[in-house]
Design an enzyme around this catalytic site. Structure first.
Site, PDB file in Angstrom:
ATOM      1  N   HIS A 496       0.765  -1.023   0.048  1.00 15.21           N
ATOM      2  CA  HIS A 496      -0.054  -0.057   0.008  1.00 15.21           C
ATOM      3  C   HIS A 496       0.864   1.305   0.022  1.00 15.21           C
ATOM      4  CE1 HIS A 496      -3.482   2.454   1.575  1.00 15.21           C
ATOM      5  NE2 HIS A 496      -2.680   3.232   1.670  1.00 15.21           N
ATOM      6  N   GLU A 497       1.659   1.093   0.829  1.00 17.31           N
ATOM      7  CA  GLU A 497       2.740   2.517   0.944  1.00 17.31           C
ATOM      8  C   GLU A 497       3.483   2.859  -0.178  1.00 17.31           C
ATOM      9  OE1 GLU A 497       1.589   4.564   3.134  1.00 17.31           O
ATOM     10  OE2 GLU A 497       0.476   3.534   4.198  1.00 17.31           O
ATOM     11  N   HIS A 500       1.467   4.549  -2.817  1.00 18.44           N
ATOM     12  CA  HIS A 500       1.649   5.785  -2.756  1.00 18.44           C
ATOM     13  C   HIS A 500       3.273   6.512  -3.177  1.00 18.44           C
ATOM     14  CE1 HIS A 500      -1.876   6.918  -0.534  1.00 18.44           C
ATOM     15  NE2 HIS A 500      -1.596   5.858   0.636  1.00 18.44           N
ATOM     16  N   HIS A 503       3.383   6.749  -6.905  1.00 16.13           N
ATOM     17  CA  HIS A 503       2.589   7.912  -7.323  1.00 16.13           C
ATOM     18  C   HIS A 503       3.520   9.190  -7.363  1.00 16.13           C
ATOM     19  CE1 HIS A 503      -1.370  10.173  -6.884  1.00 16.13           C
ATOM     20  NE2 HIS A 503      -0.971  10.305  -8.015  1.00 16.13           N
TER      21      HIS A 503
END
Ligand SMILES: [Zn+2]
Length: 706
Positions: A496-497, A500, A503
């Site tokens: 998940h991290e 980010h 991104h």
């Protein structure tokens, strides 16, 4: 003016303010006033000392004030270049210092840094207000905005003009002088209250420990959990005992495995009472003050409440839209959770228990039901989820999707020996950015997991400045006899991290001011990555036994797939309850000053939250909304999940690593930052608006409600 940096949230301390001493000698050697000659311009952490921050922040503020004065008082006709673009480029030194400061106060803080945070918060709050409420500057911005259609601007420049103008309006530029004055006071007060909330929480989390002295009180706990508790005891000079804390890798396994019901009750109660103990770290007054100030500010800005004010800038647009989604999910989730509760009660009975399930029983008996039903528990999985293997699995996915490679570098400065550093290269071998990972809990690190950065991507004088990105987590650490072995949940959090992180790493835009995306869109790039973490063909690559190197067996992969929807009623309910609680706090009309405990009780009673499920965050430790950027925004995870489930549907249809789908996701979403409306980006990728069906299916909520 780098909006992207606003994502960095600091934590500070509520002890009396220390006045920071700065000697002339210290200032002369202040590393913030030099160009950094480190690899890729990563901050020279070993040379940055606490005493460097205040002078550097003050000088950064002074520099930006001079830049703003120059723009505002320019005798030239306002243009995009001399006004909006110049404003975007201003504040470079301040951005640089605040990035380091904000990250360190989150990941490696101490009393001195926390005191500095309290000293500088009013200064930076005042600077922002001085910019937003500068009438000459606003007149120029407005002039550029009015002529934007006639000017020859690129779509990104046009967007920057519109966003900048909107920022000013939402920052109070159109208010009367007395309202502007009150707004300044509110902003200053809130900047300090947010810090205080975070400080109290960190202290409350660190203040509790469960010390176990008798071996029989460890009954049920897996060996690695016991070993970690022994290490924690050693670190606390309690050799021969075992220490459990409220940090995630300690409390959750304890609640899942300990057979000692009274001890489970004790540790969970301590967790749920953080910030609510009536001591000098109590957060109830603090949070009510924050909520009432937000309500007042919304009213000044002519909105009925804070939620309406902030949601205008999100995909959801209006509180009604948020409530509509949350309520659509609440009934089926509650229905599934009730069925789960019945299963737990049956398990209690089967084991000879004579009691009704309580909150401290849920994880323990859920684990038993899972074991009985799927023959699966985390103890079986952990050996395959060695931290470095999971991390390399995430790198593998980024390579297959986007052609990225991650090269570990030992010559890049870090702020703690546990931080590892990677150079990220694009598929053509060019430099894409720097990626830091900081995986384990420490007393100076706030809870949870987050992605942030020391430098945001943007263009400067035609040159693409590549980012420095960091992932900070609180994962299980290694013990004397085993490396760090993650749970499945931690494994998903790592992906998940990392999402980010991608991104931020892949972004390719011109203006730092367009770096941010709406809060309810920002979890799309992160949550979609969780799908690859548990995809069988990906697990086959990274999930290898830490001792034997054996690839995770098919039988175990199948069990993970089958158990995917297990306990989703509970997980969805505790999450939705927190989202609704957040919304309720921010629908508060101006002038009301509720009692925190009573307000929360009513909010949860209204939705019928079962007593054996504790809302994921109770108000006194709901840092997302009271000291982070998620006020009227905790719903964002599920809003984004509608998007990421639907987006991942495209990969399911075309192939997990389908090159065209990956390229489209990269170009239309990951590279774009906030240069377009979120829904427009999404539609470019998917060819249509998202549908909620994929989410219902994924969470097992597409069932008749009864
Ligand atoms: Zn996230």
């Amino acid at each position: 003016m780098n909006q992207w940096l606003l994502l960095v949230v600091g934590a500070a301390l509520c002890t009396p303010l220390l006045v920071t001493q700065t000697s002339q000698a210290a200032e002369e050697k202040n590393p913030f006033f030099e160009e950094w000659k480190t690899p890729f311009g990563v901050p020279p952490f070993e040379r940055i000392k606490e005493e460097h921050f205040v002078p550097a922040i003050k000088e950064g503020i002074a520099q930006q004030r001079r830049e703003i004065d120059q723009i505002a008082n320019s005798g030239k006709k306002p243009t995009f270049g001399n006004t909006v673009e110049a404003l975007d480029a201003s504040g470079e030194l301040l951005d640089k210092v605040e990035a380091v400061f904000g990250n360190l106060t989150g990941a490696e803080t101490n009393d001195q840094l926390q005191a500095i945070a309290r000293e500088v918060a009013p200064l930076t709050s005042a600077l922002r207000d001085d910019i937003m409420l500068n009438e000459k500057l606003f007149a120029r911005v407005k002039a550029v905005w009015e002529q934007r259609r006639q000017a020859k601007l690129s779509p990104e420049q046009l967007r920057l003009v519109e966003e900048t103008y909107k920022d000013f309006v939402r920052g109070g530029a159109n208010l009367s002088p007395d309202k502007k004055q009150r707004l300044r006071q509110i902003n200053e007060e809130m900047s300090l209250l947010g810090l205080k909330f975070g400080d109290n929480m960190l202290k409350e989390t660190n203040a509790y420990r469960l010390v176990i002295e008798k071996k029989e009180d460890l009954d049920g706990l897996p060996a690695n959990v016991v070993a970690a508790a022994a290490d924690a005891a050693k670190a606390a000079k309690l050799e021969g005992k075992w220490v459990f804390t409220l940090q995630a890798p300690s409390i959750w396994p304890f609640l899942t495995y300990s057979t000692k019901r009274d001890l489970r009750e004790q540790i969970l109660t301590a967790y749920a009472k953080r910030g609510d103990n009536g001591n000098d770290r109590d957060n109830k007054e603090v949070l009510v003050k924050i909520a009432t100030l937000r309500a007042e500010r919304a009213r000044i800005m002519d909105y009925p409440n804070h939620a309406a004010f902030v949601l205008e800038e999100r995909m959801a647009k209006k509180p009604d839209e948020v409530y509509a989604l949350l309520k659509k999910l609440w009934a089926p989730a509650l229905s599934v959770a009730r069925k789960e509760a019945v299963d737990l009660q049956a398990m209690i009975k089967q084991e000879g228990g004579q009691f009704k399930r309580e909150a401290w029983d849920w994880r323990y008996y859920a684990e038993k039901v899972k074991k009985a039903r799927y023959d699966l528990d985390d103890t079986q999985l952990r050996p395959y989820f060695k931290l470095e293997n999971v991390r390399d699995g995430a790198f593998y996915v980024a390579n297959k999707l986007y052609g990225l490679t991650f090269v570990e570098r030992k010559d890049i400065p870090t702020y703690h020996p546990e931080v590892a550093t990677f150079e990220v290269k694009d598929k053509d071998g060019s430099h894409l950015g720097v990626f830091l990972v900081d995986f384990h809990p420490r007393p100076g690190k706030r809870g949870g997991a987050w992605s942030s950065g020391y430098r945001g991507q943007r263009f400067k004088a035609g040159k693409d400045i590549r980012p420095i990105v960091v992932n900070v987590c609180n994962f299980t650490r290694s013990t004397a006899d085993a490396p760090a072995l993650l749970t499945l949940e931690e494994t998903e959090t790592l992906f998940h991290e990392f999402g980010h992180g991608l991104h931020s790493l892949l972004r390719r835009i011109h203006y730092g001011g367009l770096g941010g995306v709406p809060r309810d869109f920002v979890e799309l790039p992160s949550q979609i990555m969780e799908n690859w973490a548990t995809a069988p063909e990906v697990m086959k690559v990274y999930a290898k036994h830490y001792k034997t190197g054996e690839v995770i067996p098919d039988s175990l992969v199948e069990k993970i797939q089958k158990a995917e929807k297990f306990n989703q009623g509970f997980a969805t309910v505790e999450y939705l309850a927190a989202s609704l609680l957040d919304m309720d706090w921010h629908m508060l009309p101006e002038g009301q000053k509720p009692d925190a405990t009573e307000f929360e009780r009513q909010a949860l009673q209204k939705i019928g939250l079962p007593p054996e499920i504790i809302v994921r965050y109770r108000s006194p430790y709901f840092a997302h909304i009271f000291s982070g950027g998620y006020s009227a925004g905790y719903y964002s995870y599920i809003w984004s999940e509608v998007l990421d489930s639907d987006a991942f549907g495209a990969f399911k249809q075309k192939g997990l690593f389908d090159p065209a789908t990956a390229l489209s996701f990269r170009q239309n979403i990951l590279e774009k930052g906030g240069t377009m409306e979120a829904m427009d980006m999404y539609k470019r990728f998917r060819g249509r608006e998202p549908s909620v069906e994929f989410l219902l299916e994924k969470r097992g909520l597409n069932v008749p409600v009864n």
